[in-house]
Design a protein around this motif. Sequence first.
Motif, PDB file in Angstrom:
ATOM      1  N   PRO A  14      65.570  90.308  38.902  1.00  0.00           N
ATOM      2  CA  PRO A  14      66.822  90.947  39.156  1.00  0.00           C
ATOM      3  C   PRO A  14      66.691  91.013  40.878  1.00  0.00           C
ATOM      4  CG  PRO A  14      65.867  92.174  37.263  1.00  0.00           C
ATOM      5  CD  PRO A  14      64.814  91.260  37.778  1.00  0.00           C
ATOM      6  N   SER A  15      65.626  91.072  41.477  1.00  0.00           N
ATOM      7  CA  SER A  15      65.521  91.137  43.021  1.00  0.00           C
ATOM      8  C   SER A  15      66.372  89.752  43.795  1.00  0.00           C
ATOM      9  CB  SER A  15      64.039  91.475  43.425  1.00  0.00           C
ATOM     10  OG  SER A  15      63.326  90.291  43.356  1.00  0.00           O
ATOM     11  N   GLY A  16      66.342  88.702  42.981  1.00  0.00           N
ATOM     12  CA  GLY A  16      66.589  87.547  43.624  1.00  0.00           C
ATOM     13  C   GLY A  16      65.417  86.505  43.601  1.00  0.00           C
ATOM     14  N   CYS A  17      64.105  87.116  43.396  1.00  0.00           N
ATOM     15  CA  CYS A  17      62.921  86.421  43.440  1.00  0.00           C
ATOM     16  C   CYS A  17      62.752  85.362  42.179  1.00  0.00           C
ATOM     17  CB  CYS A  17      61.939  87.013  43.716  1.00  0.00           C
ATOM     18  SG  CYS A  17      61.720  88.092  45.125  1.00  0.00           S
ATOM     19  N   LEU A  18      61.862  84.437  42.182  1.00  0.00           N
ATOM     20  CA  LEU A  18      61.506  83.603  41.375  1.00  0.00           C
ATOM     21  C   LEU A  18      60.103  83.617  41.137  1.00  0.00           C
ATOM     22  CD1 LEU A  18      62.842  81.602  39.116  1.00  0.00           C
ATOM     23  CD2 LEU A  18      61.953  79.614  40.655  1.00  0.00           C
ATOM     24  N   PHE A  19      59.678  83.969  39.986  1.00  0.00           N
ATOM     25  CA  PHE A  19      58.118  83.877  39.759  1.00  0.00           C
ATOM     26  C   PHE A  19      57.554  82.851  39.084  1.00  0.00           C
ATOM     27  CE2 PHE A  19      54.434  85.900  37.240  1.00  0.00           C
ATOM     28  CZ  PHE A  19      53.530  85.800  38.218  1.00  0.00           C
ATOM     29  N   TRP A  20      56.559  82.145  39.544  1.00  0.00           N
ATOM     30  CA  TRP A  20      55.882  81.231  39.173  1.00  0.00           C
ATOM     31  C   TRP A  20      54.621  81.492  38.524  1.00  0.00           C
ATOM     32  CZ3 TRP A  20      55.098  76.070  42.782  1.00  0.00           C
ATOM     33  CH2 TRP A  20      54.797  74.852  41.885  1.00  0.00           C
ATOM     34  N   ASN A  24      50.782  82.082  40.115  1.00  0.00           N
ATOM     35  CA  ASN A  24      50.996  83.354  40.481  1.00  0.00           C
ATOM     36  C   ASN A  24      51.630  83.490  41.937  1.00  0.00           C
ATOM     37  OD1 ASN A  24      50.442  86.121  40.028  1.00  0.00           O
ATOM     38  ND2 ASN A  24      48.135  86.127  40.706  1.00  0.00           N
ATOM     39  N   ALA A  25      52.591  82.936  41.938  1.00  0.00           N
ATOM     40  CA  ALA A  25      53.401  82.926  43.287  1.00  0.00           C
ATOM     41  C   ALA A  25      54.729  83.362  43.057  1.00  0.00           C
ATOM     42  CB  ALA A  25      53.253  81.304  43.711  1.00  0.00           C
ATOM     43  N   ASN A 144      64.193  70.250  42.123  1.00  0.00           N
ATOM     44  CA  ASN A 144      64.410  70.906  43.330  1.00  0.00           C
ATOM     45  C   ASN A 144      64.667  72.526  43.302  1.00  0.00           C
ATOM     46  OD1 ASN A 144      66.778  71.247  46.046  1.00  0.00           O
ATOM     47  ND2 ASN A 144      64.661  71.247  46.299  1.00  0.00           N
ATOM     48  N   ILE A 145      63.774  73.430  43.943  1.00  0.00           N
ATOM     49  CA  ILE A 145      63.993  74.484  43.860  1.00  0.00           C
ATOM     50  C   ILE A 145      64.197  74.969  45.614  1.00  0.00           C
ATOM     51  CG2 ILE A 145      63.254  77.058  43.586  1.00  0.00           C
ATOM     52  CD1 ILE A 145      61.612  76.006  41.357  1.00  0.00           C
ATOM     53  N   CYS A 146      65.263  75.716  45.927  1.00  0.00           N
ATOM     54  CA  CYS A 146      65.828  75.648  47.180  1.00  0.00           C
ATOM     55  C   CYS A 146      66.577  77.061  47.476  1.00  0.00           C
ATOM     56  CB  CYS A 146      66.854  74.586  47.837  1.00  0.00           C
ATOM     57  SG  CYS A 146      68.136  74.274  46.413  1.00  0.00           S
ATOM     58  N   GLY A 147      67.118  77.325  48.560  1.00  0.00           N
ATOM     59  CA  GLY A 147      67.956  78.494  48.802  1.00  0.00           C
ATOM     60  C   GLY A 147      69.110  77.875  49.682  1.00  0.00           C
ATOM     61  N   SER A 172      71.226  70.295  36.534  1.00  0.00           N
ATOM     62  CA  SER A 172      70.097  69.575  35.802  1.00  0.00           C
ATOM     63  C   SER A 172      68.886  69.217  36.451  1.00  0.00           C
ATOM     64  CB  SER A 172      70.860  68.202  35.186  1.00  0.00           C
ATOM     65  OG  SER A 172      71.113  67.327  36.398  1.00  0.00           O
ATOM     66  N   HIS A 173      68.828  69.129  37.954  1.00  0.00           N
ATOM     67  CA  HIS A 173      67.807  68.954  38.629  1.00  0.00           C
ATOM     68  C   HIS A 173      67.508  69.750  39.796  1.00  0.00           C
ATOM     69  CE1 HIS A 173      71.605  67.761  41.002  1.00  0.00           C
ATOM     70  NE2 HIS A 173      70.551  67.999  42.290  1.00  0.00           N
ATOM     71  N   GLN A 174      67.920  71.051  39.435  1.00  0.00           N
ATOM     72  CA  GLN A 174      67.976  72.017  40.785  1.00  0.00           C
ATOM     73  C   GLN A 174      68.186  73.265  40.246  1.00  0.00           C
ATOM     74  OE1 GLN A 174      71.147  71.983  44.131  1.00  0.00           O
ATOM     75  NE2 GLN A 174      69.579  70.602  45.084  1.00  0.00           N
ATOM     76  N   LEU A 175      67.567  74.093  40.970  1.00  0.00           N
ATOM     77  CA  LEU A 175      67.611  75.461  41.073  1.00  0.00           C
ATOM     78  C   LEU A 175      68.064  76.052  42.384  1.00  0.00           C
ATOM     79  CD1 LEU A 175      68.016  78.097  39.443  1.00  0.00           C
ATOM     80  CD2 LEU A 175      65.700  78.498  39.656  1.00  0.00           C
ATOM     81  N   VAL A 176      69.245  76.795  42.637  1.00  0.00           N
ATOM     82  CA  VAL A 176      69.357  77.335  44.093  1.00  0.00           C
ATOM     83  C   VAL A 176      69.029  79.064  43.708  1.00  0.00           C
ATOM     84  CG1 VAL A 176      70.707  77.873  45.651  1.00  0.00           C
ATOM     85  CG2 VAL A 176      71.069  75.817  44.470  1.00  0.00           C
ATOM     86  N   LEU A 177      68.125  79.617  44.600  1.00  0.00           N
ATOM     87  CA  LEU A 177      67.984  80.729  44.585  1.00  0.00           C
ATOM     88  C   LEU A 177      69.105  81.798  45.204  1.00  0.00           C
ATOM     89  CD1 LEU A 177      65.373  79.960  43.453  1.00  0.00           C
ATOM     90  CD2 LEU A 177      64.084  81.686  44.569  1.00  0.00           C
ATOM     91  N   PRO A 178      69.404  83.030  44.788  1.00  0.00           N
ATOM     92  CA  PRO A 178      70.290  83.869  45.433  1.00  0.00           C
ATOM     93  C   PRO A 178      69.627  84.312  46.885  1.00  0.00           C
ATOM     94  CG  PRO A 178      69.271  85.226  43.808  1.00  0.00           C
ATOM     95  CD  PRO A 178      68.983  83.656  43.553  1.00  0.00           C
TER      96      PRO A 178
END
Length: 209
Positions: A14-20, A24-25, A144-147, A172-178
């Motif tokens: 919910p903070s907008g972070c993405l946990f991997w 452990n990142a 791709n994971i990006c901002g 399909s190929h990407q996740l944009v983080l808040p």
Amino acid sequence: MKLNYGNKEFIMHPSGCLFWPSKNALLIADVHFGKVDHFRKNGSALPSQVGLENFRKLNQVLEEFQLEEVIFLGDLFHSTQNNDWDRFTAWVNLQDVKMTLIVGNHDIIPPYRFEDLGLKVVSELVNGDLFLTHHPEKREGFFNICGHLHPGYRLRGEGRQQLKLSCFYKKSHQLVLPAFGAFTGHFLIEPKEDEDVFVVSEELVLSIR
């Protein structure tokens, strides 16, 4: 909320972070440290406490996860060094996790200043068929994971109520983080049928589907 790509699992927070979990990142985009002080210096009447919210949020998520690494997906700082640089220096010195900065368009502070604090500074990171950047990019055979976009979504109620929320924006190929930063604004998303938007509130991440 969990998100899977191939054999990789991520958790949208919910903070907008993405946990991997497997690494452990924690991935964090667009903090924009120093933005409030930058606007105050140029005459905007903003309370200085707004800038401290970013540190509060960071401390909160780092306490929640037992991390090995924090990866900032660009625009860690909004412009040149100001009071937030001293606060950031003090904050970094209290942490015991590895930190990496993927440089964004706002990151004009010389890389050596971050490296002197122990941060690794890179233009992108690649892990198998996954690549992390600041700007959204498309590369054949990669996810791709990006901002950068500061994605948001407008929820509409039956009585003409409207609410704008930050969101994760998945193609399909990407996740944009808040944007993680407290004073960053939104770029409103209108997803296509094959895309998804996950809005974030204080406690939940919810798919608009």
